[in-house]
Design a protein around this motif. Sequence first.
Motif, short mmCIF file in Angstrom:
data_model
loop_
_atom_site.label_atom_id
_atom_site.label_comp_id
_atom_site.label_asym_id
_atom_site.label_seq_id
_atom_site.Cartn_x
_atom_site.Cartn_y
_atom_site.Cartn_z
N THR A 180 -26.34 -2.80 -54.01
CA THR A 180 -26.46 -3.75 -52.91
C THR A 180 -26.69 -5.16 -53.45
OG1 THR A 180 -27.65 -2.01 -51.78
CG2 THR A 180 -27.60 -4.12 -50.67
N ALA A 181 -26.08 -6.13 -52.82
CA ALA A 181 -26.36 -7.53 -53.15
C ALA A 181 -26.50 -8.32 -51.86
CB ALA A 181 -25.22 -8.10 -53.99
N ASN A 182 -27.59 -9.05 -51.74
CA ASN A 182 -27.81 -9.92 -50.58
C ASN A 182 -28.06 -11.32 -51.09
OD1 ASN A 182 -27.84 -7.66 -48.99
ND2 ASN A 182 -30.07 -7.62 -48.74
N ILE A 183 -27.47 -12.28 -50.45
CA ILE A 183 -27.77 -13.66 -50.81
C ILE A 183 -27.91 -14.46 -49.52
CG2 ILE A 183 -25.32 -14.20 -51.19
CD1 ILE A 183 -26.37 -16.04 -53.51
N SER A 184 -28.90 -15.33 -49.45
CA SER A 184 -29.03 -16.12 -48.24
C SER A 184 -29.56 -17.51 -48.56
CB SER A 184 -29.94 -15.43 -47.23
OG SER A 184 -31.28 -15.52 -47.62
N LEU A 185 -29.17 -18.45 -47.72
CA LEU A 185 -29.58 -19.84 -47.88
C LEU A 185 -30.19 -20.29 -46.56
CD1 LEU A 185 -29.40 -22.50 -49.60
CD2 LEU A 185 -27.24 -22.92 -48.44
N ASN A 186 -31.43 -20.70 -46.62
CA ASN A 186 -32.10 -21.23 -45.42
C ASN A 186 -32.14 -22.74 -45.51
OD1 ASN A 186 -32.77 -18.63 -44.63
ND2 ASN A 186 -34.83 -19.25 -44.03
N ILE A 187 -31.64 -23.41 -44.52
CA ILE A 187 -31.65 -24.86 -44.54
C ILE A 187 -32.52 -25.37 -43.40
CG2 ILE A 187 -30.23 -26.95 -44.47
CD1 ILE A 187 -27.84 -25.03 -45.20
N LEU A 188 -33.52 -26.15 -43.75
CA LEU A 188 -34.39 -26.73 -42.72
C LEU A 188 -33.89 -28.15 -42.48
CD1 LEU A 188 -37.72 -25.63 -44.33
CD2 LEU A 188 -36.89 -24.83 -42.13
N SER A 189 -33.43 -28.43 -41.30
CA SER A 189 -32.94 -29.77 -41.04
C SER A 189 -33.97 -30.54 -40.25
CB SER A 189 -31.61 -29.72 -40.29
OG SER A 189 -31.85 -29.53 -38.93
N VAL A 190 -33.79 -31.83 -40.16
CA VAL A 190 -34.76 -32.68 -39.48
C VAL A 190 -34.86 -32.41 -37.99
CG1 VAL A 190 -35.20 -34.67 -40.93
CG2 VAL A 190 -32.95 -34.40 -39.84
N GLU A 191 -33.78 -31.97 -37.41
CA GLU A 191 -33.74 -31.82 -35.95
C GLU A 191 -34.41 -30.54 -35.46
OE1 GLU A 191 -32.08 -34.28 -34.19
OE2 GLU A 191 -31.63 -35.26 -36.09
N CYS A 192 -35.34 -30.01 -36.23
CA CYS A 192 -36.04 -28.78 -35.85
C CYS A 192 -35.11 -27.56 -35.84
CB CYS A 192 -36.70 -28.89 -34.47
SG CYS A 192 -37.81 -30.26 -34.34
N HIS A 193 -34.04 -27.67 -36.56
CA HIS A 193 -33.14 -26.53 -36.68
C HIS A 193 -33.45 -25.81 -37.98
CE1 HIS A 193 -30.09 -26.97 -33.52
NE2 HIS A 193 -30.42 -28.25 -33.56
#
Lengths: 701, 158
Positions: free
Chosen positions: A348-361
Amino acid sequence: MTTFILAAALMVCTSAVNEPQMWPDTAVVLDDVTVTDRRQLDFQMHSSQSSVQVSHDYLQRNYSGSLMQTLQGIPGVKAMSIGSGQSKPMIRGLGFNRMAVSEDGIKHEGQQWGDDHGLEIDQFAVERAEIIKGPSALLYGSDAIGGVLNLYSRHIPDCGFEGSVQIIGRSVNDQTGISARIGGLKGKMFYNANMTWLDYSDYRIPSDSIQYYSYYIKLKDRRLRNTAGRERDGSVMLGYAGYRFHTDLRVSDSYSRSGFFANAHGLEVRLSDIDYDRSARDIDLPYQWVNHLKVLSHTSWQMDMFTLEASLAYQNNLREELSEPVSHGYMPKPDGTLERRFLKDTYTANISLNILSVECHELRIGANAEYQKNRQSGWGFIIPSFETLQDGLYITDSYAVHDGLKLNAGVRLDHANTHIHSYRDWFKTPQEQGDSIYVERSSELRRPFNSITWSAGINRRFARWLIKANAGKSYRIPIPKELGADGINYHIFRYERGNPSLDPEESYQLDLGITYESDRLTLQFDPYVNYFPNYIYLNPTATYVEGLQLYHYSQAKVFRWGLEAQMTLNLSTHWEAEVSAEYLYARQLSGPKRGYTLPFSTPWSAQAGLCYTFKGGFAGLNAHMVGDMNEIVPPEKTTPGHWTLNLQAGKQLKAGKNAVKVLFQANNLLNVRYYDHTSYYRLIDVPEPGRNLTLMIALDF
Amino acid sequence: MKRKDLFLLLLCALCACSSSSDDRSKDMTMPEISGKGIIPTPENCQAFGLGDTIRFHYIFTDDRELGSFNIEIHNNFDHHTHSTSAVECIMEPAKQPVRPWVYNKDQRIPKGQRFHEALFDIVVPKDVDPGDYHFMIRLTDQAGWQQLKSVSIKLVDF
């Protein structure tokens, strides 16, 4: 209201899943500091899905023969038991391949399809758990239709050296066990290791005999013959925990061996020359053993605006099921006892990218890939050898409009390829015309599957209330057994035939969650509606093939709805009352079993408990009620309702600088004889275990 | 208040779903294998000679519609016993099969029948192992419920 409170007070209690924890532990300290009196609201605000947090403390207090039996008190969660030491998870009536189990973010891959296969995870290694009730395909891909059981074994020690030892004894199956764990932190490097050793004998039921059809099976000492077992688990973990960078590697192995009830393997009543009664501790034929090896690496890199995470895992699941060889039909008596052997490798391989943007997203983009290779052998054929490659890509966004309003949505694309191998009998079957042949049970099949799934939800908080709604679509690709089986299932004595043209199973679900929390009262109400346009169903037909009833995989429209409700009331600083209930309704709307429910439907159940907390300790009494189950589908049997009384108590003692916890449980105090509708042994009329006393002593150092 | 109403409405909708959904009466009863009004054969512990015929005569009934039945005969030389009869027959000593008799016959019951009288002969081959055998009768109805009856018989080399 007062009558309700009174009723609740008169009845008796289970310890709440989310209650404040009594003993210090890494996860707890934070809770005690940051959270004032709105724990439930804060937790529920995180996700629009219905979910439950389970603490390490809860796992200890409710310790039972298997992890799922331990978690069974949580509304909506059920264990399908296979004897006293193994069980399968079920969330809101969906189990097998309709829910996913993940350990540290990696989907646990054993032989989930089998009704006599347990979970193969060391419950002592689990730090905490989270149960997501509802469709979770978005992050987990195929299978997570009913929900996900997330187990977290990863743990960063607080100090240079720490450890714990737990000693367990249970009376119903004379279980003795020890589990030890050590861990340490040096600079930014840390390590953990744990080991578990469990042994148990044939379990006791409140009955002298079992009556199945008109066959009486007498039991010696009220023990269910040959249900003894043992479990050996261990794990080692090494890691680096920096400010921005974290990486760890964990290797774990879980081994268990357990017997099947000797007098009725599957549905056939059998006598044997084996002297099963010479010892209640030995494991004779028929039995199963399984070893699950897992190597898991997890890395995260946290920057101000984003977090990058990657998990890689290898799992090796080796299972053997052994039984006394017998001839059946044209199959001569096989040479050995190896009925089935499965060897499954999963990468199994999982990769994820979390991006915190200024607009509370909060934007999350991720990809998963999983490759499975399963090889079968033995004289009994049930599933063909296969390989499956699945990959998925998803994007989700969570938008906090303001403190009290959160929106989220996501979409996922999946692609899978299944390759099923051809299988021929090892013995010849005479044909009406021509020579005897080695019958082909499964033909070579290659099938691609594609799927798009989505989910959207809203969380709204007003002072003490929180309301959330979530709509989602989940799916699962048909498993090789459903596509390619064509033979006798000797465990249940039926002929099972797959259907190579099955479509991926889809499910649409609408969930609501309502939470109320004040200083004294917490309410949680979770209703849901669920629709399957093509539920894959193993339909018992009126036809016979090779002397056995033919069960044929077909697809049907299915409608389900259900709810869980829970109320916790702090009566005073010492007393707490809790009532909870769950209900599930299922109907097949089309297909050959139109109008019937689904197999393994759970009856309504309710719990009421009262808990007394004092300095460093607690004591609680709880009543568990289960309704009659008259909604059945062939070949099930109706199951009458029952109620049991259970007691729990615990005390923390000081032993120098260390803490010792003593935990005591008494289940089925009145030694009631009852049946569990979803138990593996229900079909052969085996009642559930009788009175059981559990003692656990845990020393933390 | 409005929101409370909404929840009540949703709750009612949920309940309505359950009561309005397809609830046509389902077949919840198993078919039956009996000897009502006849003398059923074979019966438990009955003995037959090699080369003889076994007369099969039983009554099958169901409250809705019968499905199929299956007759299967296999040896019980290892005394594995799955009798559904309270009577235990006297068995010969356990032995290894050399040329055991295997008989397996599936038959569809004509459509629409709630009562079926099964009557036919089964010829016992001359060249098979004598000894203890199981005579299994399996019966389904259209809904997929199954009834079993297991009879112990003995084949004798006269």
